[in-house]
Design a protein around this motif. Structure first.
Motif, short mmCIF file in Angstrom:
data_model
loop_
_atom_site.label_atom_id
_atom_site.label_comp_id
_atom_site.label_asym_id
_atom_site.label_seq_id
_atom_site.Cartn_x
_atom_site.Cartn_y
_atom_site.Cartn_z
N GLU A 172 0.83 -1.21 0.00
CA GLU A 172 0.00 0.00 0.00
C GLU A 172 0.86 1.26 0.00
OE1 GLU A 172 -3.96 0.90 2.32
OE2 GLU A 172 -2.25 1.31 3.64
N ILE A 173 2.04 1.18 0.63
CA ILE A 173 2.93 2.34 0.67
C ILE A 173 4.05 2.20 -0.37
CG2 ILE A 173 2.38 3.07 3.00
CD1 ILE A 173 4.67 1.51 4.07
N ASP A 174 3.75 1.44 -1.42
CA ASP A 174 4.59 1.38 -2.62
C ASP A 174 6.03 0.98 -2.36
OD1 ASP A 174 2.34 2.16 -3.97
OD2 ASP A 174 2.96 4.24 -4.27
N GLY A 175 6.25 0.16 -1.34
CA GLY A 175 7.60 -0.36 -1.11
C GLY A 175 8.60 0.66 -0.61
N VAL A 176 8.16 1.79 -0.09
CA VAL A 176 9.12 2.77 0.45
C VAL A 176 9.57 2.36 1.85
CG1 VAL A 176 8.21 4.66 -0.94
CG2 VAL A 176 7.37 4.34 1.41
N VAL A 177 8.98 1.27 2.37
CA VAL A 177 9.42 0.69 3.64
C VAL A 177 9.81 -0.76 3.39
CG1 VAL A 177 8.68 -0.06 5.94
CG2 VAL A 177 8.05 2.21 5.10
N ARG A 178 10.88 -1.18 4.04
CA ARG A 178 11.34 -2.56 3.95
C ARG A 178 11.12 -3.24 5.29
NH1 ARG A 178 14.55 -5.83 0.97
NH2 ARG A 178 15.67 -7.47 2.09
N TRP A 179 10.67 -4.50 5.24
CA TRP A 179 10.48 -5.29 6.45
C TRP A 179 11.73 -6.10 6.75
CZ3 TRP A 179 8.30 -10.76 6.58
CH2 TRP A 179 8.11 -11.19 7.91
N ARG A 232 -3.27 -8.64 -3.53
CA ARG A 232 -2.34 -9.77 -3.33
C ARG A 232 -1.30 -9.81 -4.43
NH1 ARG A 232 -0.35 -11.15 -0.33
NH2 ARG A 232 -0.10 -13.40 -0.62
N ASP A 233 -1.70 -9.56 -5.66
CA ASP A 233 -0.73 -9.57 -6.77
C ASP A 233 0.34 -8.50 -6.56
OD1 ASP A 233 -2.14 -11.62 -7.93
OD2 ASP A 233 -3.16 -10.34 -9.41
N THR A 234 -0.10 -7.31 -6.16
CA THR A 234 0.85 -6.21 -5.92
C THR A 234 1.77 -6.56 -4.76
OG1 THR A 234 -0.77 -4.59 -6.71
CG2 THR A 234 1.05 -3.76 -5.36
N ALA A 235 1.22 -7.14 -3.70
CA ALA A 235 2.02 -7.49 -2.53
C ALA A 235 3.04 -8.57 -2.87
CB ALA A 235 1.10 -7.95 -1.40
N ARG A 236 2.63 -9.57 -3.64
CA ARG A 236 3.57 -10.64 -4.01
C ARG A 236 4.71 -10.11 -4.87
NH1 ARG A 236 -1.34 -13.68 -5.13
NH2 ARG A 236 -1.77 -15.19 -3.46
N ALA A 237 4.38 -9.25 -5.81
CA ALA A 237 5.41 -8.68 -6.68
C ALA A 237 6.43 -7.88 -5.88
CB ALA A 237 4.78 -7.81 -7.76
N LEU A 238 5.95 -7.10 -4.92
CA LEU A 238 6.85 -6.32 -4.08
C LEU A 238 7.69 -7.23 -3.20
CD1 LEU A 238 7.88 -3.65 -2.89
CD2 LEU A 238 5.98 -3.76 -1.25
N GLU A 239 7.09 -8.28 -2.67
CA GLU A 239 7.84 -9.23 -1.84
C GLU A 239 9.01 -9.83 -2.62
OE1 GLU A 239 7.18 -13.50 0.49
OE2 GLU A 239 5.47 -12.46 -0.39
N LEU A 240 8.77 -10.22 -3.85
CA LEU A 240 9.84 -10.79 -4.66
C LEU A 240 10.95 -9.78 -4.90
CD1 LEU A 240 7.77 -12.79 -7.33
CD2 LEU A 240 9.13 -13.71 -5.42
N ARG A 241 10.59 -8.53 -5.20
CA ARG A 241 11.59 -7.50 -5.45
C ARG A 241 12.43 -7.24 -4.20
NH1 ARG A 241 7.31 -4.67 -7.79
NH2 ARG A 241 7.40 -3.05 -6.18
N GLN A 242 11.77 -7.13 -3.06
CA GLN A 242 12.51 -6.79 -1.85
C GLN A 242 13.35 -7.96 -1.35
OE1 GLN A 242 9.51 -4.97 0.80
NE2 GLN A 242 10.23 -2.98 0.09
N ARG A 243 12.90 -9.17 -1.57
CA ARG A 243 13.70 -10.34 -1.18
C ARG A 243 14.97 -10.42 -2.04
NH1 ARG A 243 11.87 -14.29 2.14
NH2 ARG A 243 9.71 -14.20 2.84
N LYS A 244 14.83 -10.09 -3.32
CA LYS A 244 15.99 -10.15 -4.21
C LYS A 244 17.00 -9.06 -3.90
CE LYS A 244 13.64 -12.26 -8.18
NZ LYS A 244 13.18 -12.04 -9.58
N ALA A 245 16.55 -8.00 -3.24
CA ALA A 245 17.43 -6.86 -2.96
C ALA A 245 18.32 -7.09 -1.74
CB ALA A 245 16.58 -5.61 -2.74
N VAL A 246 18.23 -8.26 -1.11
CA VAL A 246 19.05 -8.55 0.07
C VAL A 246 20.53 -8.51 -0.30
CG1 VAL A 246 19.66 -10.28 1.79
CG2 VAL A 246 17.26 -9.96 1.13
#
Length: 246
Positions: A172-179, A232-246
């Motif tokens: 919802e906040i467009d990935g400007v926060v990382r978990w 859910r589609d947006t959330a999954r796509a962001l999850e993949l991007r942020q996991r790859k950025a490790v």
């Protein structure tokens, strides 16, 4: 005579039922609060030029400058978190504050009710590892939510339906926060700003969140279907991007 349910109870029940349809019958389950000079009143807006005595000249892992103290003529002040019992959280004022406070409020309404002391914002630079994501707290750009329940290095403290909400908030906040749960060494309590100073995406998201505050049915506390296909589609796509950025 029965007491009618509170709005928060209705929201939490709606979130649980919605997420539960997707995940089945899942069970429900310090450091510093920034107060270097609590008597100092927070300015009405973020300072463009913080006092030199607050600055370190050292950047946290996400590119923001760490500050030696909070609540004393810098950019980091203890800010209110409306709708929660929290006494406030020390974060960088302005766009960072808007985004992190929104995240905390959604966590409180939809994941788990927070109590005083459950959220830690700014921490002194001397108390963080400067080459790790926790250093972002020293720049006022990260918070830990219930760190005692989500210890660093451990995974799996959230139930599946809670993870759905975490992922939905980040999207919802467009990935400007990382978990921190996506980091190589996980810290599921940590949520950090994931863009550098001046990134237009942070301003765009914070502007949208401020607009929502004046629109009924929008913003933190408003019912959302975290299992809806587009979300859910947006959330999954962001999850993949942020996991790859490790």
């Amino acid at each position: 005579m029965t007491t009618p349910p509170s709005r928060r109870s209705i929201l939490r029940r709606a979130t649980f039922l919605t997420a539960g349809a997707a995940v089945g019958s899942s069970l429900l389950a310090t450091s510093a609060h920034a107060a270097a000079h609590p008597q100092s009143a927070a300015p009405t807006q973020a300072l463009d030029t913080p006092h030199p005595h607050t600055l370190t000249g050292i950047r946290s892992s996400n590119g923001w400058e760490m500050e030696k103290i909070a609540n004393d003529h810098g950019t980091i002040y203890t800010r209110p978190v409306p709708g929660t019992p929290l006494e406030g959280v020390a974060v960088r004022m302005g766009d960072v504050e808007t985004v992190l406070v929104h995240l905390i409020r959604r966590f409180h309404y939809e994941i788990e009710e927070l109590r005083r002391g459950d959220v830690i914002g700014w921490r002194s630079p001397e108390t963080v590892q400067r080459d790790s994501p926790e250093s972002n707290q020293a720049s006022g750009t990260a918070v830990q939510i219930r760190p005692d329940h989500h210890p660093a290095g451990a995974r799996g403290a959230f139930f599946p339906w809670q993870l759905l909400v975490v992922r939905d908030i980040l999207a919802e906040i467009d990935g400007v926060v990382r978990w921190g749960g996506d980091d190589r060494r996980p810290n599921e309590s940590l949520f950090s700003i994931d863009v550098t100073p001046g990134d237009v995406r942070l301003t765009q998201v914070s502007d949208r969140l401020r607009l929502w505050q004046n629109i009924p049915g929008r913003g933190a506390g408003s019912p959302v279907d975290v299992t809806a296909a587009p979300r859910r589609d947006t959330a999954r796509a962001l999850e993949l991007r942020q996991r790859k950025a490790v």
